[in-house]
Each structure stands twice: as structure tokens, then as C-alpha cells.
Design an enzyme around this catalytic site. Sequence first.
Site, PDB file in Angstrom:
ATOM      1  N   CYS A  19       0.790  -1.233   0.000  1.00  0.00           N
ATOM      2  CA  CYS A  19       0.000   0.000   0.000  1.00  0.00           C
ATOM      3  C   CYS A  19       0.827   1.290   0.000  1.00  0.00           C
ATOM      4  O   CYS A  19       0.579   2.156  -0.845  1.00  0.00           O
ATOM      5  CB  CYS A  19      -0.972   0.012   1.167  1.00  0.00           C
ATOM      6  SG  CYS A  19      -1.381  -1.588   1.828  1.00  0.00           S
TER       7      CYS A  19
ATOM      8  N   ARG B 230       6.022 -11.441   5.683  1.00  0.00           N
ATOM      9  CA  ARG B 230       5.533 -11.185   7.038  1.00  0.00           C
ATOM     10  C   ARG B 230       6.125 -12.221   7.973  1.00  0.00           C
ATOM     11  O   ARG B 230       6.169 -13.406   7.650  1.00  0.00           O
ATOM     12  CB  ARG B 230       4.006 -11.244   7.093  1.00  0.00           C
ATOM     13  CG  ARG B 230       3.391 -10.068   6.355  1.00  0.00           C
ATOM     14  CD  ARG B 230       1.893 -10.044   6.448  1.00  0.00           C
ATOM     15  NE  ARG B 230       1.388  -9.055   5.490  1.00  0.00           N
ATOM     16  CZ  ARG B 230       0.111  -8.906   5.177  1.00  0.00           C
ATOM     17  NH1 ARG B 230      -0.803  -9.674   5.744  1.00  0.00           N
ATOM     18  NH2 ARG B 230      -0.262  -7.995   4.300  1.00  0.00           N
TER      19      ARG B 230
ATOM     20  N   GLN C 276       0.649 -11.202  -3.346  1.00  0.00           N
ATOM     21  CA  GLN C 276      -0.764 -10.826  -3.360  1.00  0.00           C
ATOM     22  C   GLN C 276      -1.195 -10.438  -4.769  1.00  0.00           C
ATOM     23  O   GLN C 276      -0.401  -9.902  -5.529  1.00  0.00           O
ATOM     24  CB  GLN C 276      -0.981  -9.605  -2.463  1.00  0.00           C
ATOM     25  CG  GLN C 276      -0.733  -9.855  -1.000  1.00  0.00           C
ATOM     26  CD  GLN C 276      -0.894  -8.579  -0.193  1.00  0.00           C
ATOM     27  OE1 GLN C 276      -0.414  -7.519  -0.596  1.00  0.00           O
ATOM     28  NE2 GLN C 276      -1.564  -8.675   0.935  1.00  0.00           N
TER      29      GLN C 276
ATOM     30  N   ASP D  92      -2.699  -7.827  -5.528  1.00  0.00           N
ATOM     31  CA  ASP D  92      -3.057  -6.609  -4.814  1.00  0.00           C
ATOM     32  C   ASP D  92      -3.441  -5.494  -5.781  1.00  0.00           C
ATOM     33  O   ASP D  92      -2.976  -5.470  -6.920  1.00  0.00           O
ATOM     34  CB  ASP D  92      -1.832  -6.166  -3.996  1.00  0.00           C
ATOM     35  CG  ASP D  92      -2.206  -5.288  -2.828  1.00  0.00           C
ATOM     36  OD1 ASP D  92      -3.408  -5.108  -2.580  1.00  0.00           O
ATOM     37  OD2 ASP D  92      -1.283  -4.779  -2.162  1.00  0.00           O
TER      38      ASP D  92
ATOM     39  N   HIS E  56      -4.823  -1.064  -5.464  1.00  0.00           N
ATOM     40  CA  HIS E  56      -5.363   0.058  -4.701  1.00  0.00           C
ATOM     41  C   HIS E  56      -6.099   0.972  -5.647  1.00  0.00           C
ATOM     42  O   HIS E  56      -5.578   1.324  -6.699  1.00  0.00           O
ATOM     43  CB  HIS E  56      -4.238   0.788  -3.967  1.00  0.00           C
ATOM     44  CG  HIS E  56      -3.613  -0.080  -2.925  1.00  0.00           C
ATOM     45  ND1 HIS E  56      -2.474  -0.802  -3.159  1.00  0.00           N
ATOM     46  CD2 HIS E  56      -4.029  -0.400  -1.679  1.00  0.00           C
ATOM     47  CE1 HIS E  56      -2.206  -1.524  -2.088  1.00  0.00           C
ATOM     48  NE2 HIS E  56      -3.122  -1.305  -1.172  1.00  0.00           N
TER      49      HIS E  56
ATOM     50  N   LYS F 169     -13.768  -3.678   6.486  1.00  0.00           N
ATOM     51  CA  LYS F 169     -13.330  -4.571   5.417  1.00  0.00           C
ATOM     52  C   LYS F 169     -14.464  -5.494   5.012  1.00  0.00           C
ATOM     53  O   LYS F 169     -15.136  -6.065   5.861  1.00  0.00           O
ATOM     54  CB  LYS F 169     -12.127  -5.324   5.987  1.00  0.00           C
ATOM     55  CG  LYS F 169     -11.713  -6.592   5.359  1.00  0.00           C
ATOM     56  CD  LYS F 169     -10.358  -7.030   5.929  1.00  0.00           C
ATOM     57  CE  LYS F 169     -10.553  -7.957   7.120  1.00  0.00           C
ATOM     58  NZ  LYS F 169      -9.353  -8.712   7.491  1.00  0.00           N
TER      59      LYS F 169
ATOM     60  N   HIS G  14      -8.247  -0.706  -0.634  1.00  0.00           N
ATOM     61  CA  HIS G  14      -7.308  -1.833  -0.731  1.00  0.00           C
ATOM     62  C   HIS G  14      -8.148  -3.033  -1.132  1.00  0.00           C
ATOM     63  O   HIS G  14      -9.177  -3.276  -0.512  1.00  0.00           O
ATOM     64  CB  HIS G  14      -6.686  -2.162   0.622  1.00  0.00           C
ATOM     65  CG  HIS G  14      -6.027  -1.012   1.310  1.00  0.00           C
ATOM     66  ND1 HIS G  14      -4.667  -0.894   1.394  1.00  0.00           N
ATOM     67  CD2 HIS G  14      -6.536   0.042   1.977  1.00  0.00           C
ATOM     68  CE1 HIS G  14      -4.366   0.195   2.087  1.00  0.00           C
ATOM     69  NE2 HIS G  14      -5.482   0.783   2.454  1.00  0.00           N
TER      70      HIS G  14
HETATM   71 ZN   LIG Z   1      -3.271  -2.142   0.624  1.00  0.00          ZN
END
Ligand SMILES: [Zn+2]
Length: 673
Positions: free
Chosen positions: A363, A392, A410, A412, A414, A499, A545
Site C-alpha cells: 500500500c 511477514r 498478493q 493486490d 489500490h 473490510k 485496498h
Molecule cells: Zn493495501
Amino acid sequence: MSAMLKITLPDGSVREVAPGTTPADIAAAIGPGLAKAAIAARVDGELRDIMRPLEGDTHLALVTAKDEADALELVRHDFAHVLAEAVQGLFPGTQITFGPSTDDGFYYDFAPAKVDGRDRPFTEEDLPAIEEAMRNIIARDEPLIREVWSRADLIARWQREGETFKAEWAAELPEGEELTVYRAGKGEDAWLDMCRGPHLASTGKLDPQAFKLTRVSGAYWRGDQNNAMLSRIYGTGWLNRKQLDQHLMRLEEAAKRDHRKLGQEMDLFHLQAEAHGSVFWHPKGYIIWRVLEAYMRRRLDAAGYQEVKTPQIMDARQWEQSGHWGKYRENMFVIPDEVPNTEDEGPVVSNEAQWMALKPMNCPAHVLIFRQGIKSYRDLPLRLAEMGCCHRNEPHGALHGLMRVRQFTQDDAHIFCREDQIVDEVSRFCDLLDTVYKDLGFPDYAIKLALRPDKRFGSDEMWDWSEQSMRDAVAVTGRNTPEWGWEELPGEGAFYAPKLEFHLTDAIGRTWQVGTIQTDTVLPERLDASYVAEDGERHRPIMLHRAILGSYERFIGILIEHHAGRFPLWLAPVQAVVATIVSDADGYAEEVAAALAAAGIRVETDLRNEKINYKVREHSLAKVPYLLVLGKREADERTVAVRPLGSDARQEVIGLDALIERLKAEALAPDLR
Ligand SMILES: [Zn+2]
Ligand SMILES: [Zn+2]
């Protein structure tokens, strides 16, 4: 004579009963069917024993086996008590501690008596005898009787019996709490446990064929490793034998589908201690990844996303600014930005180093891209996607195959947008995700909204607003209904935003949380992202996100287990194997393989001098969707005997060109059909 009690039943009717009346009495008064079926009661909402006398005017609902969650909770807790009673009967001197119910059964922690001065923890060999003793207790139909004791009496009783753990716990129970014991059986030698309850009326209410002791393990007293090591016995417990059998079958099926086992049999990936929680993808496993990634890219491109790639390592100051250093530091891999030493004799690196960290999420880097150049309201929504590799620091004990890893990628993205675009963007996301899940073989999923946690950034007004936007967006898609598993989960949101969670149901009924989308106003603020609005002023964008698969690693693990390794053709690492029966067909086999490869089919040949049944077994184990069997006749006639996976001996002979057309069509990804 004391006043009558007014008992209100769920249908609104009121009964007047004498003090001392139990829910069981009321069930009996209503009818013999209910008297038999009622196993407990909800008294003003609280689950209670059916034999516990009513104390005042209350609302009463009788609980039967049809109230499955309550009924399971009750029988599991009862099984735990019966287990403890059985163990103390078989192994005198064993001390009891705690025995709660679990998601599929129960466990009980014991301090076993020493044998010849040595600890003697329970083993799996002890389990059949304990099960037998449990069945005897159930057959004796011992009443389970609730009693309220004084603290002094309770402590004295446990000390007299040598139950030091129970005595310790009794001394520590909060002031003002009613201390209760449950007595199994009547008279002096009744078995006793200290417990809040509730319980069924007697051990005979349990089905003696509805439980199974499953395993033993060590456990520390009160979960603290400085305390005594106890011996824990686990069991699974159900309302009836049919439920138990179904559960055991599900476990067996899950074990057969275990992605770690299939990953090895299909030669997809491996893990080893030198890289805890990071996956070694083998060629066949990585093909699944590449196919999935290519598919996702096409879907994202079509949905108006732009793909980016951002740094793996960033300066600690950047993570401080984004807030991760404060809230997420324990999960981050921090590394020194070392300065190599140029002197021959000196240490390899100088000892002055700045701290950097491997990114645990993408992010902040996407905000840094957003901040490049001036953005206007016309640039929004801006959808930045990244196949982002993150690290992580998960504890070793928590790692599990592909499902829980320390390095993951991910899918991912945004979305930077204006407040008035949120509902549209979130509902578009829901539609994209729906398409992807259906393409990947998951038509069933549930949508949940995780609300603000205790540990969080941002004002209450911000949370009110962002939670409501999420509700509104799902309402637009019409998926905020029980059929979609719509549910709100208080306290489970991320520290910066509420979320939406998307939970897949797999082929054997298990659920997996994979997709998410969350609104965020905090990070754009912290990292000073802004755009020029129509009014000419700078405004903060909202950041969404979102991920659909979650991580490639875990999603592929789920795919393996969902399909039990039998991937649809477009995802299968090897789509066909050309296997010969006689060496005369070798030349033709090479020709068939080359033609299929030229048509884009992932094909291998098996020309070994082995019996065809041996080849079939081997490629079945590797879950190859099509085995193409060639003998002399096929070579002469330029045909192929097609044997789909799992079809036993059934095979169909078709011409080579027809085969190529058929496989090409079937191997197309769903979005290209
Ligand atoms: Zn994010
Ligand atoms: Zn209990």
C-alpha cells in the site's frame, strides 16, 4: 405460600407456575413429545440446565436437538466431563483441570498420576479403554446435578481429594461469582467437577456411538510454558452416529486432498527448513501460477487497472510515516542497510547502518506512485495493481504448507477515488470478484463486513462513514442478503478501515476467506496524497485496498484441495501424456506430441518399455487429465485412443486432428472462450 412465577414462552403465551418449577416440568406440561425432546433451556436468553429451577418471572425457550449449535455445545461439554470421569476411574490419582468444547468436539487436560515416580502422560494406546469406560458411564445414565458451593467448602474439597489445580482455580475465581459444581451420579461416590455448566440432565442423553477420542498431546497448565505440563486428550463429539461418521469422512477426504501430499505426488512445490515459510515452486507448480497470473492480468486489464511494480525493501522512516512501524513492527522483517567495508583487514560491513524493512504490504508504495505529479479529479478513479511479493514474520508454529507462509504474492490493487465514487467502485469490485470465483470453480461464497477493531486509527465519524459506504455498495449489488451469507462482524476490521470479506466454500464444504476490499482514509492522510478537485482545492482521495485471490500461494493451495488435484484442463500443469503400448508407435507418438505442443497443449511423452497399466497408474497419481494411448493400429490409422483421468478402462479412439481441436477448445481459459 410464595407468589407464582410468570413464564413467557416464545409464542407469547404466559404460564403461571410455582417457584421451584423447572423448564423440564414446563416441557412436560406442554406435552410428552416436547418433554422427551427438550434438552436444555434458554432463560432470558441464557443457556441453562433443563433441571435448574426457575427463579423469577422470565422468558423461556426450550432447546431441542434442532437447535443444533446449542445442542452440539452441550453434548461436547458433557462428553468432556464423561471423559474426565472415565479417566479418573481408570487411572486413580490423575488430577483433573479443564475440559472445554471445541469446534468439532472437546478436550480435557489432565495431570496424570506418576508411575514408579515418573510422569506417565496418556498415549493413543490408552484411548480405546477410555472410550469403553465412557460408554459405560453413558449407559449408567448418571444424572448431572448442579450445586452451588461456598468457596471455602470447594477449596477444602479439592485439597482433600489431592486436586491441587482445581483448588488453585477455585481460590482465584472472581469474587461474587456463583461457584458451581456438577455432580455425576447420586450419593457419596458421585463424580464431581467444578464448572459453570450448563449440562444435559444425565449422561444417558448422550449417544454412546456419537463420539471418538482422536489424539493426545501435551499442554501447559493455563497455557503458560512456565507451568506444569499436562496431558491433553482430544475427542470429536456429535449428536448422533450419522453426524460422527460424516465428520470422520470429511476428515478422511480432507487428508486425501491435503495440498502438501498432492503437491509432492504431482511434483508441484516443496518447503524446507532452510527457508521457513517460503515456497520452492517446481516447474509444474509454477505453471499453475503462471496460468493463473496471466488470467488475472487479462481480467484486471479489462477492468481498467494499471499494473505497477514497487520496491521490495524500503527505509524504516517510510514505514514509520505509514504507521506500520508502530502497529505492525512485530510482523516485519527488518534488515540493516549495511555499508560494505573497503579495508582488507576490517569487518565485512561497517557497523553504522540505517534500518530498512521488507515490505509486508504494497500500500505505501502505491501511494508514493500516486503522489508523483499532480492528480486532478478527472484522473480518478485510479486503479493501481501489483502482483506484490510481501514478507511477514509469522511464527514457525503457525506456518502451514501453502496456506500460511512468510513470503507470498498478493493479487493486490489500490483504487484511489473520490468519496462519491466509492459505492460504484466497491460494487464493480464485487462483480469482478464474482466473475473470477465462478471462472475458478467457486460459485459459492459468503460476503461479510468486518467492523472497527479496538486498536485503530481514525475518528469515529470516519469509521461510521466508511462502514456505511461498504453496506451501501453491497446493497447496490443486491448481495446483502442471507443467501449470500451477508453478515457483520464487530471488531474484526483492519486497524485503518472496515473490510468486506469474501469466504469461499470448497468442494467438501470448508470455507476460506480469500478476497477483501477496504476503504481507507488514513493512509492517504499520513502519506499526504491529494488531488485537485473541481473547486480547485486539494482534497484527499479515498484509498480502496482490494484483493481477489488473497495470495497466489494460499489460493493455489485452496485450488489443489478444492479440485483434489484434478484441475480443469486450462489450469492443469501437464494437460496430456502420450503413452505408447509398443515401441513401434514411438515415432508416431513424437509426432502426436509435437502437433499438440504446436497447438499450445502442455504435453509429455511416455515411451518407456513399461506395461500400459503401470503407465496409467503413474499418470493417474500425477492427475494428468488426458492419457493418449498409442499402439501399432493407432499409428497405422493416425488415430489416438483417448483416456480421460478417472475413466477406468473407458477410452475413445478419434483422429489426430479432431483430438487437437477438442483439447484446444477445452484448454482455453474461461475468459477466452
Ligand atoms: Zn493495501
Ligand atoms: Zn462442565
